[in-house]
Scaffold this active site. Sequence first.
Site, PDB file in Angstrom:
ATOM      1  N   CYS A 182      -5.569   4.961  -3.605  1.00 44.73           N
ATOM      2  CA  CYS A 182      -5.793   3.369  -3.414  1.00 44.73           C
ATOM      3  C   CYS A 182      -7.164   2.850  -3.750  1.00 44.73           C
ATOM      4  CB  CYS A 182      -6.175   3.003  -1.732  1.00 44.73           C
ATOM      5  SG  CYS A 182      -4.434   4.010  -0.673  1.00 44.73           S
TER       6      CYS A 182
ATOM      7  N   ASP B  97      -0.254  -0.147  -4.989  1.00 47.21           N
ATOM      8  CA  ASP B  97      -1.414   0.299  -5.526  1.00 47.21           C
ATOM      9  C   ASP B  97      -1.264   1.874  -6.080  1.00 47.21           C
ATOM     10  OD1 ASP B  97      -1.277   1.443  -3.073  1.00 47.21           O
ATOM     11  OD2 ASP B  97      -3.361   1.090  -2.319  1.00 47.21           O
ATOM     12  N   ASN B  98      -0.232   2.506  -5.590  1.00 48.05           N
ATOM     13  CA  ASN B  98       0.277   4.065  -6.110  1.00 48.05           C
ATOM     14  C   ASN B  98       1.507   4.134  -5.652  1.00 48.05           C
ATOM     15  OD1 ASN B  98      -2.431   4.373  -3.891  1.00 48.05           O
ATOM     16  ND2 ASN B  98      -0.465   5.371  -3.277  1.00 48.05           N
TER      17      ASN B  98
ATOM     18  N   ASP C  91       0.724  -1.172  -0.116  1.00 46.68           N
ATOM     19  CA  ASP C  91       0.133  -0.041  -0.128  1.00 46.68           C
ATOM     20  C   ASP C  91       1.029   1.265   0.159  1.00 46.68           C
ATOM     21  OD1 ASP C  91      -2.055   1.783   0.268  1.00 46.68           O
ATOM     22  OD2 ASP C  91      -3.114   0.690   1.944  1.00 46.68           O
ATOM     23  N   ASP C  92       0.487   1.997  -1.125  1.00 45.97           N
ATOM     24  CA  ASP C  92       1.358   3.353  -1.118  1.00 45.97           C
ATOM     25  C   ASP C  92       3.096   3.126  -1.434  1.00 45.97           C
ATOM     26  OD1 ASP C  92      -0.881   4.808  -0.691  1.00 45.97           O
ATOM     27  OD2 ASP C  92      -0.369   5.729   1.238  1.00 45.97           O
TER      28      ASP C  92
END
Length: 509
Positions: free
Chosen positions: A69, A303-304, A33-34
């Site tokens: 997200c 995701d990013n 995540d991130d």
Amino acid sequence: MVDVKFLCGILATLYMVNSVTGKPPNIVFILTDDQDSEIGGMTPMVKTKKLIANEGMTFDNMFVATPVCCPSRSSIFTGKYLHNHLAINNSVAGNCSSPDFQKTQEINAFPVFMKQQGYSTFFAGKYLNLYGEDTTGGVQHVPPGWDSWVGLVGNSVYYNYNLSINGTRETHGSNYTEDYLTDVIHRRGMEFLSYQNADTPFFMMLSTPACHEPWTSAPQYEDHFSDIVAQRTGSYNVHGKDKHWIIDQAITPIPNDTATYIDGIYRNRWRTLMSVEDMVEDVVSTLLKKFGLDNTYIFYSSDNGYHIGQFSLPMDKRNLYEFDVRVPLLVRGPGIRPRSVNKENVLNIDFAATFMDLAGATIPDYIDGRSIVPLLHDNAKLPFRQHFLTEYHGESARINPGCDQLDNQGIAWCHTYAHCQCEDAWNNTYTCIRYSDGQQHYKYCEIADNDNFVEMYDLESDPYEFMNIAKTADPDLVNQLKTNLAQLSQCVGASCHGNTELYGSNLLS
Ligand SMILES: *[C@@H]1O[C@H](CO)[C@@H](O)[C@H](O)[C@H]1NC(C)=O
Ligand SMILES: *[C@@H]1O[C@H](CO)[C@@H](O)[C@H](O)[C@H]1NC(C)=O
Ligand SMILES: *[C@@H]1O[C@H](CO)[C@@H](O)[C@H](O)[C@H]1NC(C)=O
Ligand SMILES: *[C@@H]1O[C@H](CO)[C@@H](O)[C@H](O)[C@H]1NC(C)=O
Ligand SMILES: *[C@@H]1O[C@H](CO)[C@@H](O)[C@H](O)[C@H]1NC(C)=O
Ligand SMILES: *[C@@H]1O[C@H](CO)[C@@H](O)[C@H](O)[C@H]1NC(C)=O
Ligand SMILES: *[C@@H]1O[C@H](CO)[C@@H](O)[C@H](O)[C@H]1NC(C)=O
């Protein structure tokens, strides 16, 4: 001299024969995540790089179709651009895990296809930000396609959360040994692997909270990296000139106490990733011991991206610049050359088609992404993708310019360091087209704000996006990109593939 190309051709053919005669491959998908790829996010991943990248392929040009997200995850599961899955932001009203999304998109997401192909399927961790809430069906809602489901209710955290275990609530507190979420995902994954046999192919997805806010590391990693500070390269602490308003209102130089604070965040991000390292190591060694690794693919991505100090913005994602839209992609598996580096443009909308392809499913024509399996096996027709979209809907109401986005979401960092910086607003809404043909690399963006602001960058000569050339570039080139952006913003399925066959080979000539 041995002809390397010839050998690779033979190897690729052998592997294809293998996959035709043997059972479909197992697939492991690790999603963080991130985690950025531009500001050092992969630097601490020593084991992951050794066990996945060095044994497989690293994609240097992997992008998300939308840098936040829930919309990005929705693209991953559906294989569609945001304008087709319509999960436009992190709210239920914006279709994040909404009943409408469940009815129209989730029923056709890739896990359903894996199940149809006879896979044993397992998910653990963060799904879509609003999963499991009362407004989105509660913990009873288990997305179709998954045999075994360990879904985090809500957004990433490390302690004090609820899980849906196959539709039943399991509450966790704050005891490291029992509750640290990355480790819980890790243990549940190991448990799933222990039940698998050699006859049925499996798909296992491990989706960690690391390295998302609130950046809580495992106790044994709390003191790691104490001398590390946020990377001072690129656009760190450089004021963004001639950019849309949200960038323009950043404070340069970044106040010292803010700089100190975000250095701490940078370290904490790395610390949370150490538990992902442990998980990757255990997954790879368990797979090796139990099944060997000759019929298993391992994908690692995020995701990013993220920024910490770029264009003097303290920290977040959501922007159109490279630091927020680029993510890591590492893949290990049969037929993939060790230590290979691939420069083609690949996207998060490609996962669904890729997994369907590996599983032997027919890829439906409404899928916007493309299978990257030919790239993995060095037998793709190149260039793979010459242009693609970034789409983003700014979050927040039209009140309290400045910090309303942060306040609305209850994100406290706005108040914990000296200056409060707006990182998003309703008018940080944009679409970008990126064009690259191996020589020219342009990004052209239209921002839906009161100024109808346009930004354009020549990424070949200006990789950090310092110089907006929208007003100085050849008007024919600008118009061509504008036209292609309008077309691509409406694409569905094959018309989203962005290869020259569909647009003519001389797009920019
Ligand atoms: C949410 O999804 C539904 C079903 O696809 C669609 O009709 C609706 O317009 C979407 N909402 C938004 C805000 O895009
Ligand atoms: C979920 O249910 C399936 C089918 O009964 C079972 O095999 C699996 O172990 C369960 N998963 C968990 C995490 O309990
Ligand atoms: C977990 O679920 C219980 C029961 O619904 C609820 O009371 C509690 O607030 C939830 N915990 C979190 C952190 O959401
Ligand atoms: C945390 O959990 C472990 C393992 O169940 C237990 O031995 C320990 O006593 C717990 N610690 C606290 C503070 O409750
Ligand atoms: C802020 O930090 C810079 C660089 O370390 C230093 O030169 C400057 O004096 C500091 N400013 C204040 C107000 O402390
Ligand atoms: C998300 O999009 C919906 C639909 O446009 C809107 O009602 C909602 O306010 C948006 N959420 C945020 C946080 O901007
Ligand atoms: C963008 O929105 C903010 C918050 O509503 C407002 O203050 C600002 O003037 C807007 N700027 C443009 C260019 O639309």
